[in-house]
Enzyme design. Structure first.
Site, mmCIF file in Angstrom:
data_model
loop_
_atom_site.group_PDB
_atom_site.id
_atom_site.type_symbol
_atom_site.label_atom_id
_atom_site.label_comp_id
_atom_site.label_asym_id
_atom_site.label_seq_id
_atom_site.Cartn_x
_atom_site.Cartn_y
_atom_site.Cartn_z
ATOM 1 N N SER A 123 0.859 -1.185 0.000
ATOM 2 C CA SER A 123 0.000 0.000 0.000
ATOM 3 C C SER A 123 0.895 1.235 0.000
ATOM 4 C CB SER A 123 -0.865 0.008 1.268
ATOM 5 O OG SER A 123 -1.530 1.246 1.410
ATOM 6 N N TYR A 143 -2.327 -0.819 10.057
ATOM 7 C CA TYR A 143 -2.294 -1.175 8.627
ATOM 8 C C TYR A 143 -1.003 -0.680 7.973
ATOM 9 C CZ TYR A 143 -4.100 -1.398 3.796
ATOM 10 O OH TYR A 143 -4.280 -1.662 2.453
ATOM 11 N N LYS A 196 1.987 -2.925 6.339
ATOM 12 C CA LYS A 196 2.367 -2.763 4.923
ATOM 13 C C LYS A 196 3.828 -2.305 4.795
ATOM 14 C CE LYS A 196 -1.596 -3.899 2.979
ATOM 15 N NZ LYS A 196 -1.721 -5.111 2.180
#
Ligand code: NDP
Length: 233
Positions: free
Chosen positions: A128, A141, A145
């Site tokens: 991401s 998150y 990532k």
């Protein structure tokens, strides 16, 4: 020649589009997802929770017994569980790290030995732009990532001499279930130089390139596919 391709999180969204693009190209596709659903045309569809190490090892073994060494592994399964860091529970943190980072490691480790024996292969992690851009509410998150980049680059160095490439595709905002209820999406879209959110096919096309001979001298890279949003990451 048909390749043996494993795609995780292939039941919907970006993973389904990636699986479909390999099916359309005549490859043998094995799909993993929690629900055990997948696009029609997958050779094997398995219900796999990628956060469970032993389940992943067994599933990859099943795929290899059925279709031979893995040629391409696309590690796409991912979740969000957003919240501001100071109010984020251990469970919120752990759940995202377990699926998005632990799961990625389990999948890559399980597929690697067959690639090494075969002296070829491509591993593509779906990362991401979030760790490069910074996203409030997504500390878990973004950390997971970011971890994928370290994982990919270390693996890339470990296996480059065996003819295996390892890269990360870093999507921006792509229209899927994951982004369907993101607050302020309109404001965010106005920051995207190309003026639109991405489509799942935009990611699948780049994955195809990274799995192909056209990218055979490309490893340890992070390829942002984001309409220019995080330019210069
Ligand atoms: P979706 O929510 O649409 O799909 C997620 C997929 O992951 C589903 O197939 C789901 O399977 C699977 N999955 C989730 N948890 C597990 C698990 N524990 N084990 C196995 N499979 C699991 O997400 P997207 O398609 O939007 O995202 C795909 C990837 O792209 C993710 O890694 C995401 O972080 C990344 N990404 C997405 C962006 C976007 O804008 N959409 C932006 C940047 C990155 P099931 O349905 O069976 O639960």
């Amino acid at each position: 020649m048909s390749r043996h391709v494993i795609v995780t999180g292939a039941s919907r969204g970006i993973g389904a589009a990636i699986a479909q693009s390999f099916i359309d190209g005549g490859d043998t596709v094995v799909s993993f997802s929690r629900s055990g659903t997948a696009p029609e045309g997958c050779a094997t569809t398995l219900a796999v929770d990628v956060a469970e190490s032993e389940t992943v090892t067994a599933a990859v073994k099943t795929a290899i017994e059925a279709h031979g060494p893995v040629d391409v592994l696309v590690v796409n399964a991912g979740i969000t569980n957003d919240g501001l860091a100071m109010r984020m529970s251990d469970e919120q943190w752990r759940s995202v790290l377990s699926v998005n980072l632990d799961g990625a490691f389990y999948c890559a480790r399980a597929a690697l030995s067959s690639m090494i024996r075969n002296r070829k292969g491509s591993i593509i992690f779906i990362g991401s732009i979030s760790p490069f851009y910074g996203v409030p509410g997504q500390a878990n998150y973004a950390a997971a990532k970011a971890g994928l980049v370290g994982l990919a680059r270390s693996l890339a160095r470990e296996v480059a001499s065996r003819g295996i490439t390892v890269n990360v595709v870093a999507p921006g905002f792509i229209d899927t279930d994951m982004t369907s209820d993101v607050a302020g999406l309109e404001a965010m879209t106005s920051l995207i130089p190309m003026g639109r959110t991405g489509q799942v096919e935009d990611i699948a096309g780049v994955v195809q390139f990274l799995a192909s001979n056209h990218s055979r001298y490309l490893t340890g890279q992070v390829v942002a596919v984001d309409g220019g949003l995080a330019m210069g990451l």
